[in-house]
Design a protein around this motif. Structure first.
Motif, PDB file in Angstrom:
ATOM      1  N   SER A 160       9.008  12.777 -34.030  1.00  0.00           N
ATOM      2  CA  SER A 160       8.997  11.984 -32.793  1.00  0.00           C
ATOM      3  C   SER A 160       9.326  12.841 -31.575  1.00  0.00           C
ATOM      4  N   VAL A 163       5.957  15.183 -30.575  1.00  0.00           N
ATOM      5  CA  VAL A 163       4.688  14.671 -30.059  1.00  0.00           C
ATOM      6  C   VAL A 163       4.788  14.406 -28.557  1.00  0.00           C
ATOM      7  N   LYS A 164       3.694  14.621 -27.868  1.00  0.00           N
ATOM      8  CA  LYS A 164       3.644  14.391 -26.425  1.00  0.00           C
ATOM      9  C   LYS A 164       3.477  12.909 -26.103  1.00  0.00           C
ATOM     10  N   ASP A 165       2.728  12.209 -26.944  1.00  0.00           N
ATOM     11  CA  ASP A 165       2.434  10.787 -26.752  1.00  0.00           C
ATOM     12  C   ASP A 165       3.702   9.955 -27.016  1.00  0.00           C
ATOM     13  N   GLU A 166       4.267   9.415 -25.965  1.00  0.00           N
ATOM     14  CA  GLU A 166       5.511   8.636 -26.062  1.00  0.00           C
ATOM     15  C   GLU A 166       5.372   7.456 -27.025  1.00  0.00           C
ATOM     16  N   ALA A 167       4.243   6.770 -26.960  1.00  0.00           N
ATOM     17  CA  ALA A 167       4.026   5.618 -27.844  1.00  0.00           C
ATOM     18  C   ALA A 167       3.990   6.050 -29.311  1.00  0.00           C
ATOM     19  N   LEU A 168       3.380   7.177 -29.585  1.00  0.00           N
ATOM     20  CA  LEU A 168       3.336   7.682 -30.950  1.00  0.00           C
ATOM     21  C   LEU A 168       4.736   8.059 -31.425  1.00  0.00           C
ATOM     22  N   GLY A 169       5.507   8.690 -30.573  1.00  0.00           N
ATOM     23  CA  GLY A 169       6.881   9.039 -30.926  1.00  0.00           C
ATOM     24  C   GLY A 169       7.707   7.806 -31.246  1.00  0.00           C
ATOM     25  N   THR A 170       7.572   6.793 -30.430  1.00  0.00           N
ATOM     26  CA  THR A 170       8.283   5.538 -30.662  1.00  0.00           C
ATOM     27  C   THR A 170       7.813   4.884 -31.956  1.00  0.00           C
ATOM     28  N   GLU A 171       6.505   4.922 -32.203  1.00  0.00           N
ATOM     29  CA  GLU A 171       5.954   4.335 -33.428  1.00  0.00           C
ATOM     30  C   GLU A 171       6.468   5.065 -34.678  1.00  0.00           C
TER      31      GLU A 171
END
Length: 187
Positions: A160, A163-171
């Motif tokens: 988490s 990754v650059k993508d905040e939504a992916l990190g949260t997921e």
């Protein structure tokens, strides 16, 4: 200029505090002695009045970080605290975004393992976490399940943060959190 009797001890503590934070946030290799000392308003040469080498600082700073975490995590790891509370705390956005004050395992264990510089302190932390988690599980496979839980928590937190993508990190955090809780509630 004369310093107070406790000046050296206070300075030593400041160096440990800052090194522990930087090692967890940036990694051991990315933490240079000169920038570390400069951030504290100290000279690079002054470092050697406190530590023989960076390796000694790494071991002492890791010990310092672990001891501090034992105190701060006590309310999440006690025998009466459900495993779900530890999972929620560990796999939180707050922990993700504050590596300098969080668990050293995601940053430091990956780096030390890759460099072939394993630490007895890492062994101690892993054993302590495994014992704590296994103690919250029932059944004859509790140690194996504890290894799965700890590995998933550390791995999810590490991913988490990468990754650059905040939504992916949260997921990554939320999915791992929910899957681990479902797995351990049925255990």
């Amino acid at each position: 200029m004369r310093y107070s009797e406790d000046h050296k001890a206070k300075t030593h503590q400041l160096i440990l505090d800052e090194a522990a934070r930087r090692f967890r946030a940036d990694g051991v290799g990315a933490t240079g002695l000169q920038p570390l000392m400069k951030a504290l308003g100290l000279t690079h040469g002054g470092f050697y009045a406190h530590f023989k080498s960076k390796d000694e600082l790494v071991e002492k700073a890791l010990r310092h970080a672990v001891d501090g975490l034992k105190t701060s995590l006590a309310m999440h790891t006690g025998p009466d605290v459900p495993l779900s509370a530890l999972i929620d705390t560990y796999l939180s956005d707050s922990h993700r975004h504050n590596p300098g004050v969080g668990c050293p395992l995601p940053t430091v264990s990956a780096e030390l393992g890759q460099r072939g510089e394993q630490s007895e302190i890492t062994d101690e932390v892993v054993r302590d976490r495994l014992n704590n988690i296994a103690g919250k599980l029932s059944g004859e496979d509790s140690r194996a399940e504890a290894m799965l839980v700890l590995s998933a928590m550390v791995g999810a937190l590490l991913l988490s943060r990468s990754v650059k993508d905040e939504a992916l990190g949260t997921e990554l955090l939320s999915t791992t959190r929910e899957q681990l809780k479902a797995l351990t509630e049925s255990a």
